[in-house]
Motif scaffolding. Structure first.
Motif, PDB file in Angstrom:
ATOM      1  N   PHE A  47     -22.863 -12.648   1.651  1.00  0.00           N
ATOM      2  CA  PHE A  47     -22.959 -13.455   0.445  1.00  0.00           C
ATOM      3  C   PHE A  47     -21.611 -13.557  -0.254  1.00  0.00           C
ATOM      4  O   PHE A  47     -20.858 -12.587  -0.320  1.00  0.00           O
ATOM      5  CB  PHE A  47     -23.984 -12.816  -0.490  1.00  0.00           C
ATOM      6  N   VAL A  48     -21.337 -14.742  -0.822  1.00  0.00           N
ATOM      7  CA  VAL A  48     -20.119 -14.946  -1.603  1.00  0.00           C
ATOM      8  C   VAL A  48     -20.468 -15.268  -3.058  1.00  0.00           C
ATOM      9  O   VAL A  48     -20.035 -14.579  -3.970  1.00  0.00           O
ATOM     10  CB  VAL A  48     -19.258 -16.075  -1.007  1.00  0.00           C
ATOM     11  N   ALA A  49     -21.240 -16.335  -3.268  1.00  0.00           N
ATOM     12  CA  ALA A  49     -21.543 -16.764  -4.629  1.00  0.00           C
ATOM     13  C   ALA A  49     -22.786 -17.644  -4.618  1.00  0.00           C
ATOM     14  O   ALA A  49     -23.131 -18.240  -3.598  1.00  0.00           O
ATOM     15  CB  ALA A  49     -20.369 -17.533  -5.227  1.00  0.00           C
ATOM     16  N   ALA A  50     -23.440 -17.714  -5.773  1.00  0.00           N
ATOM     17  CA  ALA A  50     -24.620 -18.557  -5.910  1.00  0.00           C
ATOM     18  C   ALA A  50     -24.669 -19.137  -7.309  1.00  0.00           C
ATOM     19  O   ALA A  50     -24.140 -18.548  -8.261  1.00  0.00           O
ATOM     20  CB  ALA A  50     -25.892 -17.761  -5.622  1.00  0.00           C
ATOM     21  N   ILE A  51     -25.336 -20.278  -7.426  1.00  0.00           N
ATOM     22  CA  ILE A  51     -25.448 -20.961  -8.714  1.00  0.00           C
ATOM     23  C   ILE A  51     -26.863 -21.506  -8.845  1.00  0.00           C
ATOM     24  O   ILE A  51     -27.448 -22.003  -7.879  1.00  0.00           O
ATOM     25  CB  ILE A  51     -24.385 -22.074  -8.819  1.00  0.00           C
ATOM     26  N   SER A  52     -27.405 -21.399 -10.043  1.00  0.00           N
ATOM     27  CA  SER A  52     -28.774 -21.837 -10.286  1.00  0.00           C
ATOM     28  C   SER A  52     -28.894 -23.357 -10.239  1.00  0.00           C
ATOM     29  O   SER A  52     -27.894 -24.072 -10.210  1.00  0.00           O
ATOM     30  CB  SER A  52     -29.252 -21.324 -11.643  1.00  0.00           C
ATOM     31  N   ARG A  53     -30.108 -23.838 -10.272  1.00  0.00           N
ATOM     32  CA  ARG A  53     -30.342 -25.279 -10.179  1.00  0.00           C
ATOM     33  C   ARG A  53     -29.692 -26.034 -11.329  1.00  0.00           C
ATOM     34  O   ARG A  53     -29.152 -27.128 -11.148  1.00  0.00           O
ATOM     35  CB  ARG A  53     -31.840 -25.564 -10.143  1.00  0.00           C
ATOM     36  N   SER A  54     -29.688 -25.435 -12.501  1.00  0.00           N
ATOM     37  CA  SER A  54     -29.091 -26.095 -13.667  1.00  0.00           C
ATOM     38  C   SER A  54     -27.585 -25.898 -13.740  1.00  0.00           C
ATOM     39  O   SER A  54     -26.886 -26.616 -14.455  1.00  0.00           O
ATOM     40  CB  SER A  54     -29.727 -25.562 -14.945  1.00  0.00           C
ATOM     41  N   TYR A  59     -23.650 -16.165  -9.868  1.00  0.00           N
ATOM     42  CA  TYR A  59     -23.678 -14.799  -9.337  1.00  0.00           C
ATOM     43  C   TYR A  59     -22.636 -14.727  -8.231  1.00  0.00           C
ATOM     44  O   TYR A  59     -22.649 -15.527  -7.304  1.00  0.00           O
ATOM     45  CB  TYR A  59     -25.089 -14.531  -8.827  1.00  0.00           C
ATOM     46  N   ASN A  60     -21.691 -13.778  -8.342  1.00  0.00           N
ATOM     47  CA  ASN A  60     -20.638 -13.607  -7.344  1.00  0.00           C
ATOM     48  C   ASN A  60     -20.682 -12.210  -6.752  1.00  0.00           C
ATOM     49  O   ASN A  60     -21.059 -11.256  -7.436  1.00  0.00           O
ATOM     50  CB  ASN A  60     -19.261 -13.795  -7.978  1.00  0.00           C
ATOM     51  N   THR A  61     -20.233 -12.090  -5.527  1.00  0.00           N
ATOM     52  CA  THR A  61     -20.062 -10.761  -4.975  1.00  0.00           C
ATOM     53  C   THR A  61     -18.786 -10.154  -5.552  1.00  0.00           C
ATOM     54  O   THR A  61     -17.862 -10.877  -5.946  1.00  0.00           O
ATOM     55  CB  THR A  61     -20.004 -10.821  -3.437  1.00  0.00           C
ATOM     56  N   ASP A  62     -18.723  -8.833  -5.615  1.00  0.00           N
ATOM     57  CA  ASP A  62     -17.613  -8.161  -6.306  1.00  0.00           C
ATOM     58  C   ASP A  62     -16.251  -8.499  -5.718  1.00  0.00           C
ATOM     59  O   ASP A  62     -15.261  -8.610  -6.447  1.00  0.00           O
ATOM     60  CB  ASP A  62     -17.829  -6.652  -6.273  1.00  0.00           C
ATOM     61  N   SER A  63     -16.185  -8.683  -4.419  1.00  0.00           N
ATOM     62  CA  SER A  63     -14.889  -8.878  -3.769  1.00  0.00           C
ATOM     63  C   SER A  63     -14.223 -10.201  -4.131  1.00  0.00           C
ATOM     64  O   SER A  63     -13.026 -10.371  -3.879  1.00  0.00           O
ATOM     65  CB  SER A  63     -15.039  -8.775  -2.251  1.00  0.00           C
ATOM     66  N   VAL A  64     -14.965 -11.139  -4.709  1.00  0.00           N
ATOM     67  CA  VAL A  64     -14.369 -12.431  -5.049  1.00  0.00           C
ATOM     68  C   VAL A  64     -14.338 -12.696  -6.554  1.00  0.00           C
ATOM     69  O   VAL A  64     -13.829 -13.733  -6.987  1.00  0.00           O
ATOM     70  CB  VAL A  64     -15.092 -13.602  -4.342  1.00  0.00           C
ATOM     71  N   LYS A  65     -14.860 -11.769  -7.342  1.00  0.00           N
ATOM     72  CA  LYS A  65     -14.873 -11.977  -8.791  1.00  0.00           C
ATOM     73  C   LYS A  65     -13.462 -12.120  -9.324  1.00  0.00           C
ATOM     74  O   LYS A  65     -12.566 -11.369  -8.952  1.00  0.00           O
ATOM     75  CB  LYS A  65     -15.592 -10.809  -9.474  1.00  0.00           C
ATOM     76  N   GLY A  66     -13.285 -13.121 -10.184  1.00  0.00           N
ATOM     77  CA  GLY A  66     -11.969 -13.388 -10.739  1.00  0.00           C
ATOM     78  C   GLY A  66     -11.097 -14.258  -9.855  1.00  0.00           C
ATOM     79  O   GLY A  66     -10.024 -14.699 -10.278  1.00  0.00           O
ATOM     80  N   ARG A  67     -11.538 -14.511  -8.619  1.00  0.00           N
ATOM     81  CA  ARG A  67     -10.743 -15.326  -7.695  1.00  0.00           C
ATOM     82  C   ARG A  67     -11.497 -16.597  -7.270  1.00  0.00           C
ATOM     83  O   ARG A  67     -10.895 -17.653  -7.138  1.00  0.00           O
ATOM     84  CB  ARG A  67     -10.386 -14.524  -6.451  1.00  0.00           C
ATOM     85  N   PHE A  68     -12.778 -16.491  -7.024  1.00  0.00           N
ATOM     86  CA  PHE A  68     -13.585 -17.624  -6.561  1.00  0.00           C
ATOM     87  C   PHE A  68     -14.494 -18.095  -7.686  1.00  0.00           C
ATOM     88  O   PHE A  68     -15.030 -17.293  -8.447  1.00  0.00           O
ATOM     89  CB  PHE A  68     -14.459 -17.227  -5.380  1.00  0.00           C
ATOM     90  N   THR A  69     -14.691 -19.409  -7.748  1.00  0.00           N
ATOM     91  CA  THR A  69     -15.580 -19.989  -8.740  1.00  0.00           C
ATOM     92  C   THR A  69     -16.508 -20.999  -8.073  1.00  0.00           C
ATOM     93  O   THR A  69     -16.035 -21.948  -7.439  1.00  0.00           O
ATOM     94  CB  THR A  69     -14.805 -20.693  -9.851  1.00  0.00           C
ATOM     95  N   ILE A  70     -17.794 -20.781  -8.239  1.00  0.00           N
ATOM     96  CA  ILE A  70     -18.777 -21.725  -7.716  1.00  0.00           C
ATOM     97  C   ILE A  70     -19.160 -22.696  -8.817  1.00  0.00           C
ATOM     98  O   ILE A  70     -19.220 -22.332  -9.997  1.00  0.00           O
ATOM     99  CB  ILE A  70     -20.020 -20.986  -7.171  1.00  0.00           C
ATOM    100  N   SER A  71     -19.394 -23.939  -8.445  1.00  0.00           N
ATOM    101  CA  SER A  71     -19.815 -24.943  -9.416  1.00  0.00           C
ATOM    102  C   SER A  71     -20.720 -25.951  -8.716  1.00  0.00           C
ATOM    103  O   SER A  71     -20.859 -25.936  -7.488  1.00  0.00           O
ATOM    104  CB  SER A  71     -18.602 -25.653 -10.022  1.00  0.00           C
ATOM    105  N   ARG A  72     -21.318 -26.811  -9.502  1.00  0.00           N
ATOM    106  CA  ARG A  72     -22.136 -27.876  -8.928  1.00  0.00           C
ATOM    107  C   ARG A  72     -22.096 -29.086  -9.841  1.00  0.00           C
ATOM    108  O   ARG A  72     -21.966 -28.952 -11.067  1.00  0.00           O
ATOM    109  CB  ARG A  72     -23.567 -27.420  -8.699  1.00  0.00           C
TER     110      ARG A  72
END
Length: 122
Positions: A47-54, A59-72
């Motif tokens: 797992f890397v990251a997830a984003i709700s329907r809205s 939710y990010n995994t610890d290893s990517v926090k502060g570096r990766f950003t999920i959006s929709r």
């Protein structure tokens, strides 16, 4: 059915950035939470990251926090994964997935893209 197509992978030097996109089609995009996973050579998919329907919950995994950003973008039916400060250990095939809840658990996602390769050189 939902079809997912990832794009944006490639080769980048350590410290660089990439933006992955996942285009969804087939059913209303707002019906699904979106997740990003990755699989490195010889390792299990993780797992890397997830984003709700809205888009309100992320939710990010610890290893990517502060570096990766999920959006929709629900109007366009696209989920993005912005990856900054990339490290060689981020090298993997990255997959987007659509499911009923934004979770880190793979079996909660019913639909998967074909994957896009990200290679980070040192």
């Amino acid at each position: 059915q939902v079809q997912l197509v990832e794009s944006g992978g490639g080769l980048v030097q350590a410290g660089g950035s990439l933006r992955l996109s996942c285009a969804a089609s087939g059913r209303p995009f707002t019906s699904y939470a979106m997740g990003w996973f990755r699989q490195a050579p010889g390792k299990e998919r993780e797992f890397v990251a997830a984003i709700s329907r809205s888009g309100e919950s992320i939710y990010n995994t610890d290893s990517v926090k502060g570096r990766f950003t999920i959006s929709r973008d629900n109007a366009k039916g696209i989920s993005d994964l912005q990856m900054n400060s990339l490290k060689p250990e981020d090298t993997a095939v990255y997959y987007c997935a659509a499911g009923v809840v934004h979770s880190a658990v793979q079996y909660t996602y019913a639909y998967w893209g074909q994957g896009t390769q990200v290679t980070v050189s040192s």
